[in-house]
Scaffold this motif. Structure first.
Motif, PDB file in Angstrom:
ATOM      1  N   GLY A   1       0.806  -1.222   0.000  1.00 10.75           N
ATOM      2  CA  GLY A   1       0.000   0.000   0.000  1.00 10.75           C
ATOM      3  C   GLY A   1       0.832   1.260   0.000  1.00 10.75           C
ATOM      4  N   ALA A   2       2.001   1.214   0.636  1.00  9.87           N
ATOM      5  CA  ALA A   2       2.871   2.388   0.704  1.00  9.87           C
ATOM      6  C   ALA A   2       4.242   1.955   1.200  1.00  9.87           C
ATOM      7  CB  ALA A   2       2.286   3.429   1.648  1.00  9.87           C
ATOM      8  N   LEU A   3       5.225   2.783   0.894  1.00  7.60           N
ATOM      9  CA  LEU A   3       6.567   2.623   1.443  1.00  7.60           C
ATOM     10  C   LEU A   3       6.812   3.792   2.392  1.00  7.60           C
ATOM     11  CD1 LEU A   3       8.298   1.492  -1.863  1.00  7.60           C
ATOM     12  CD2 LEU A   3       7.814   0.075   0.143  1.00  7.60           C
ATOM     13  N   ILE A   4       7.985   3.864   2.985  1.00 12.31           N
ATOM     14  CA  ILE A   4       8.272   4.858   4.020  1.00 12.31           C
ATOM     15  C   ILE A   4       8.078   6.296   3.538  1.00 12.31           C
ATOM     16  CG2 ILE A   4      10.755   4.961   3.580  1.00 12.31           C
ATOM     17  CD1 ILE A   4       9.182   4.947   7.059  1.00 12.31           C
ATOM     18  N   ASN A   5       8.306   6.538   2.250  1.00 14.92           N
ATOM     19  CA  ASN A   5       8.072   7.842   1.640  1.00 14.92           C
ATOM     20  C   ASN A   5       7.031   7.633   0.547  1.00 14.92           C
ATOM     21  OD1 ASN A   5       8.248  10.053  -0.230  1.00 14.92           O
ATOM     22  ND2 ASN A   5      10.267  10.584   0.585  1.00 14.92           N
ATOM     23  N   PRO A   6       5.948   8.395   0.538  1.00 20.29           N
ATOM     24  CA  PRO A   6       4.903   8.165  -0.456  1.00 20.29           C
ATOM     25  C   PRO A   6       5.352   8.351  -1.909  1.00 20.29           C
ATOM     26  CG  PRO A   6       4.366  10.056   0.952  1.00 20.29           C
ATOM     27  CD  PRO A   6       5.617   9.448   1.478  1.00 20.29           C
ATOM     28  N   LYS A   7       6.502   8.991  -2.141  1.00 21.33           N
ATOM     29  CA  LYS A   7       7.020   9.149  -3.500  1.00 21.33           C
ATOM     30  C   LYS A   7       7.734   7.900  -3.997  1.00 21.33           C
ATOM     31  CE  LYS A   7       7.734  14.133  -3.197  1.00 21.33           C
ATOM     32  NZ  LYS A   7       8.740  15.211  -3.288  1.00 21.33           N
ATOM     33  N   PHE A   8       8.184   7.042  -3.067  1.00 21.26           N
ATOM     34  CA  PHE A   8       8.921   5.840  -3.447  1.00 21.26           C
ATOM     35  C   PHE A   8       7.979   4.838  -4.089  1.00 21.26           C
ATOM     36  CE2 PHE A   8      12.092   6.292   0.350  1.00 21.26           C
ATOM     37  CZ  PHE A   8      12.593   7.460  -0.204  1.00 21.26           C
ATOM     38  N   ARG A   9       8.407   4.260  -5.210  1.00 15.91           N
ATOM     39  CA  ARG A   9       7.595   3.246  -5.893  1.00 15.91           C
ATOM     40  C   ARG A   9       8.182   1.855  -5.737  1.00 15.91           C
ATOM     41  NH1 ARG A   9       5.855   6.070 -11.512  1.00 15.91           N
ATOM     42  NH2 ARG A   9       4.785   4.069 -11.773  1.00 15.91           N
ATOM     43  N   ALA A  10       9.426   1.764  -5.228  1.00 12.47           N
ATOM     44  CA  ALA A  10      10.076   0.459  -5.099  1.00 12.47           C
ATOM     45  C   ALA A  10      11.043   0.446  -3.925  1.00 12.47           C
ATOM     46  CB  ALA A  10      10.832   0.123  -6.377  1.00 12.47           C
ATOM     47  N   GLU A  11      11.162  -0.735  -3.331  1.00 13.40           N
ATOM     48  CA  GLU A  11      12.167  -1.011  -2.305  1.00 13.40           C
ATOM     49  C   GLU A  11      12.593  -2.459  -2.517  1.00 13.40           C
ATOM     50  OE1 GLU A  11      12.607  -1.213   2.563  1.00 13.40           O
ATOM     51  OE2 GLU A  11      11.183   0.198   1.654  1.00 13.40           O
ATOM     52  N   ILE A  12      13.901  -2.705  -2.416  1.00 16.48           N
ATOM     53  CA  ILE A  12      14.407  -4.052  -2.671  1.00 16.48           C
ATOM     54  C   ILE A  12      15.391  -4.463  -1.580  1.00 16.48           C
ATOM     55  CG2 ILE A  12      15.734  -5.509  -4.276  1.00 16.48           C
ATOM     56  CD1 ILE A  12      14.661  -3.776  -6.551  1.00 16.48           C
ATOM     57  N   GLU A  13      15.212  -5.703  -1.098  1.00 13.28           N
ATOM     58  CA  GLU A  13      16.152  -6.344  -0.172  1.00 13.28           C
ATOM     59  C   GLU A  13      16.877  -7.427  -0.947  1.00 13.28           C
ATOM     60  OE1 GLU A  13      13.620  -8.076   2.760  1.00 13.28           O
ATOM     61  OE2 GLU A  13      13.190  -6.170   3.728  1.00 13.28           O
ATOM     62  N   ALA A  14      18.110  -7.729  -0.548  1.00 18.66           N
ATOM     63  CA  ALA A  14      18.879  -8.759  -1.246  1.00 18.66           C
ATOM     64  C   ALA A  14      19.620  -9.638  -0.245  1.00 18.66           C
ATOM     65  CB  ALA A  14      19.877  -8.140  -2.209  1.00 18.66           C
ATOM     66  N   LEU A  15      19.782 -10.892  -0.628  1.00 17.37           N
ATOM     67  CA  LEU A  15      20.615 -11.845   0.103  1.00 17.37           C
ATOM     68  C   LEU A  15      21.650 -12.349  -0.885  1.00 17.37           C
ATOM     69  CD1 LEU A  15      21.413 -13.772   2.424  1.00 17.37           C
ATOM     70  CD2 LEU A  15      19.638 -15.324   1.571  1.00 17.37           C
ATOM     71  N   ALA A  16      22.918 -12.184  -0.553  1.00 19.76           N
ATOM     72  CA  ALA A  16      24.000 -12.680  -1.394  1.00 19.76           C
ATOM     73  C   ALA A  16      24.819 -13.672  -0.576  1.00 19.76           C
ATOM     74  CB  ALA A  16      24.889 -11.519  -1.858  1.00 19.76           C
ATOM     75  N   VAL A  17      25.519 -14.544  -1.285  1.00 23.85           N
ATOM     76  CA  VAL A  17      26.387 -15.516  -0.642  1.00 23.85           C
ATOM     77  C   VAL A  17      27.729 -15.495  -1.348  1.00 23.85           C
ATOM     78  CG1 VAL A  17      26.733 -17.925  -0.028  1.00 23.85           C
ATOM     79  CG2 VAL A  17      24.436 -16.946   0.014  1.00 23.85           C
ATOM     80  N   ILE A  18      28.799 -15.379  -0.543  1.00 27.97           N
ATOM     81  CA  ILE A  18      30.150 -15.354  -1.122  1.00 27.97           C
ATOM     82  C   ILE A  18      31.021 -16.423  -0.468  1.00 27.97           C
ATOM     83  CG2 ILE A  18      30.142 -12.985  -1.908  1.00 27.97           C
ATOM     84  CD1 ILE A  18      31.408 -12.137   0.697  1.00 27.97           C
TER      85      ILE A  18
END
Length: 127
Positions: free
Chosen positions: A110-127
């Motif tokens: 429904g919304a992100l922390i700022n109403p102007k934001f349209r996307a947020e992404i989390e990532a998991l990497a393995v090295i």
């Protein structure tokens, strides 16, 4: 890192993601990245520009932790408009290894922390 990307028989083949990724190695977790540049400025209303900035931020965080985008095994994506999914996929494919795409989940919120934001992404990497 040892890894195994899988498209198991019995599940539909979905372009751009792996159903499961098994791995061993050191994990790098990148918290939700948003469309702010290094100066903390909002990059604008254009969804493609926002996606590009979000992926750039994810990449910068990974490099700072000793990883790269090619090491990403899982993405969690939050969009405020599911209609932006095609743009997300296009930009994502510029950043990830499309031959070994990460497992991923995409949610409309429904919304992100700022109403102007349209996307947020989390990532998991393995090295």
């Amino acid at each position: 890192m040892q890894e195994h990307f899988t498209q198991p028989e019995g599940l539909p083949t979905l372009p751009g993601l792996s159903h499961a990724v098994a791995f061993s190695g050191r994990q790098v977790i990148v918290s939700g990245q948003v469309p702010l540049n290094a100066a903390g400025e909002f990059v604008g209303d254009d969804v493609e520009a926002q996606m590009r900035q979000v992926f750039t931020n994810v990449s910068i965080a990974l490099v700072a932790a000793g990883a790269e985008m090619k090491d990403v095994v899982k993405l969690t994506v939050f969009l405020t408009d599911i209609g932006d999914a095609a743009v997300y996929r296009t930009v994502r494919d510029e950043f990830v290894d499309t031959n070994k795409p990460p497992a991923s989940s995409l949610f409309q919120v429904g919304a992100l922390i700022n109403p102007k934001f349209r996307a947020e992404i989390e990532a998991l990497a393995v090295i």
